[in-house]
Design an enzyme around this catalytic site. Structure first.
Site, PDB file in Angstrom:
ATOM      1  N   ARG A  63       0.823  -1.213   0.000  1.00  0.00           N
ATOM      2  CA  ARG A  63       0.000   0.000   0.000  1.00  0.00           C
ATOM      3  C   ARG A  63       0.861   1.269   0.000  1.00  0.00           C
ATOM      4  O   ARG A  63       0.541   2.236  -0.691  1.00  0.00           O
ATOM      5  CB  ARG A  63      -0.929  -0.014   1.210  1.00  0.00           C
ATOM      6  CG  ARG A  63      -2.022   1.048   1.189  1.00  0.00           C
ATOM      7  CD  ARG A  63      -2.967   0.900   2.368  1.00  0.00           C
ATOM      8  NE  ARG A  63      -3.407  -0.461   2.549  1.00  0.00           N
ATOM      9  CZ  ARG A  63      -4.367  -1.048   1.849  1.00  0.00           C
ATOM     10  NH1 ARG A  63      -4.984  -0.366   0.896  1.00  0.00           N
ATOM     11  NH2 ARG A  63      -4.713  -2.302   2.086  1.00  0.00           N
ATOM     12  N   ASN A 105     -14.138  12.319  -1.032  1.00  0.00           N
ATOM     13  CA  ASN A 105     -14.721  11.001  -1.259  1.00  0.00           C
ATOM     14  C   ASN A 105     -16.238  11.105  -1.100  1.00  0.00           C
ATOM     15  O   ASN A 105     -16.747  12.046  -0.504  1.00  0.00           O
ATOM     16  CB  ASN A 105     -14.145   9.982  -0.271  1.00  0.00           C
ATOM     17  CG  ASN A 105     -14.474   8.549  -0.649  1.00  0.00           C
ATOM     18  OD1 ASN A 105     -14.690   8.242  -1.824  1.00  0.00           O
ATOM     19  ND2 ASN A 105     -14.516   7.664   0.321  1.00  0.00           N
ATOM     20  N   THR A 106     -16.921  10.135  -1.633  1.00  0.00           N
ATOM     21  CA  THR A 106     -18.368  10.060  -1.478  1.00  0.00           C
ATOM     22  C   THR A 106     -18.726   8.702  -0.891  1.00  0.00           C
ATOM     23  O   THR A 106     -18.042   7.708  -1.140  1.00  0.00           O
ATOM     24  CB  THR A 106     -19.079  10.275  -2.834  1.00  0.00           C
ATOM     25  OG1 THR A 106     -20.498  10.190  -2.639  1.00  0.00           O
ATOM     26  CG2 THR A 106     -18.666   9.236  -3.847  1.00  0.00           C
ATOM     27  N   HIS A 107     -19.789   8.690  -0.083  1.00  0.00           N
ATOM     28  CA  HIS A 107     -20.150   7.470   0.644  1.00  0.00           C
ATOM     29  C   HIS A 107     -21.665   7.308   0.631  1.00  0.00           C
ATOM     30  O   HIS A 107     -22.396   8.278   0.865  1.00  0.00           O
ATOM     31  CB  HIS A 107     -19.651   7.560   2.094  1.00  0.00           C
ATOM     32  CG  HIS A 107     -19.896   6.336   2.889  1.00  0.00           C
ATOM     33  ND1 HIS A 107     -19.180   5.162   2.710  1.00  0.00           N
ATOM     34  CD2 HIS A 107     -20.806   6.068   3.862  1.00  0.00           C
ATOM     35  CE1 HIS A 107     -19.622   4.252   3.547  1.00  0.00           C
ATOM     36  NE2 HIS A 107     -20.616   4.772   4.258  1.00  0.00           N
ATOM     37  N   ASP A 143     -13.793   6.831   5.959  1.00  0.00           N
ATOM     38  CA  ASP A 143     -15.117   7.425   6.148  1.00  0.00           C
ATOM     39  C   ASP A 143     -15.231   8.228   7.447  1.00  0.00           C
ATOM     40  O   ASP A 143     -16.304   8.313   8.042  1.00  0.00           O
ATOM     41  CB  ASP A 143     -16.207   6.333   6.116  1.00  0.00           C
ATOM     42  CG  ASP A 143     -16.238   5.580   4.806  1.00  0.00           C
ATOM     43  OD1 ASP A 143     -15.920   6.194   3.768  1.00  0.00           O
ATOM     44  OD2 ASP A 143     -16.563   4.376   4.809  1.00  0.00           O
TER      45      ASP A 143
END
Length: 199
Positions: A63, A105-107, A143
């Site tokens: 990563r 970001n979208t959640h 998140d």
């Protein structure tokens, strides 16, 4: 202002951003996917940084090395703002250090409720009457970053994961581009790119 969109799947959010005038100058994917085709059709430069070259999708995935490569790709393109759009790789600290407060970001839930990969399933299992969509700043903790925008979506009695997720996506395709545009306007006003050099 220069926006990079990170994709892993169909590219529907990317397509919505392009249709709504978001100045996307680079699309990056962590695997071959339809999102790259969306970029090509719209004449947007794209880059495939394939996870398979960094150990793949299992325990061997490096990563940190992947994040360094991604960060350098974004730096080289002089990106001002990064929008994750269904990007399936959790990135490491170097990206956040290089673009502080510039990774969105979208959640598919009203955070802090139902974080994680299976938010729609979790909402149905919990029996809630309302869920929704959240646009937030991405942080090292998944998140958990500051919320920029939210919109509720009703959960219907006959909803399945597929039907509920599709209605959330309809909101997402409108809310996410609008939030990106708003943030770009704020950044343009300050004149600060927010990019941090390695030195």
């Amino acid at each position: 202002m220069r926006v990079a969109v990170l994709v892993s799947g169909s590219g529907t959010i990317l397509d919505a951003m392009l249709r709504q005038g978001v100045p996307v100058t680079l699309v990056v994917s962590d695997r071959p996917c339809a999102g790259l085709d969306v970029a090509t059709r719209n004449g947007v430069r794209s880059a495939l940084l394939d996870r398979r070259e960094f150990g793949g999708f299992g325990a061997d995935f490096d990563r940190h090395a992947y994040t360094l490569d991604l960060t350098e790709t974004l730096r080289a393109a002089e990106i001002d703002l990064i929008a994750m759009a269904g990007f399936g790789t959790v990135v490491d600290q170097p990206l956040h250090d290089a673009f502080p407060g510039r990774v969105l970001n979208t959640h598919p839930a009203l955070l802090p409720a139902f974080p994680g990969w299976h938010a729609v399933e979790a909402a149905l299992k919990a029996g809630v009457k309302v869920t929704g969509c959240t646009v937030h700043l991405a942080t090292l903790e998944m998140d958990a970053g500051p919320i920029l925008a939210q919109e509720p979506v009703e959960v219907r009695d006959d909803d399945t994961v597929a039907t509920l997720h599709e209605r959330i996506k309809q909101v997402e395709r409108r809310l996410y581009p609008a939030t990106v545009q708003k943030m770009l306007g704020e950044l343009a006003t300050t004149g600060d790119t927010g990019r941090k050099d390695e030195r």
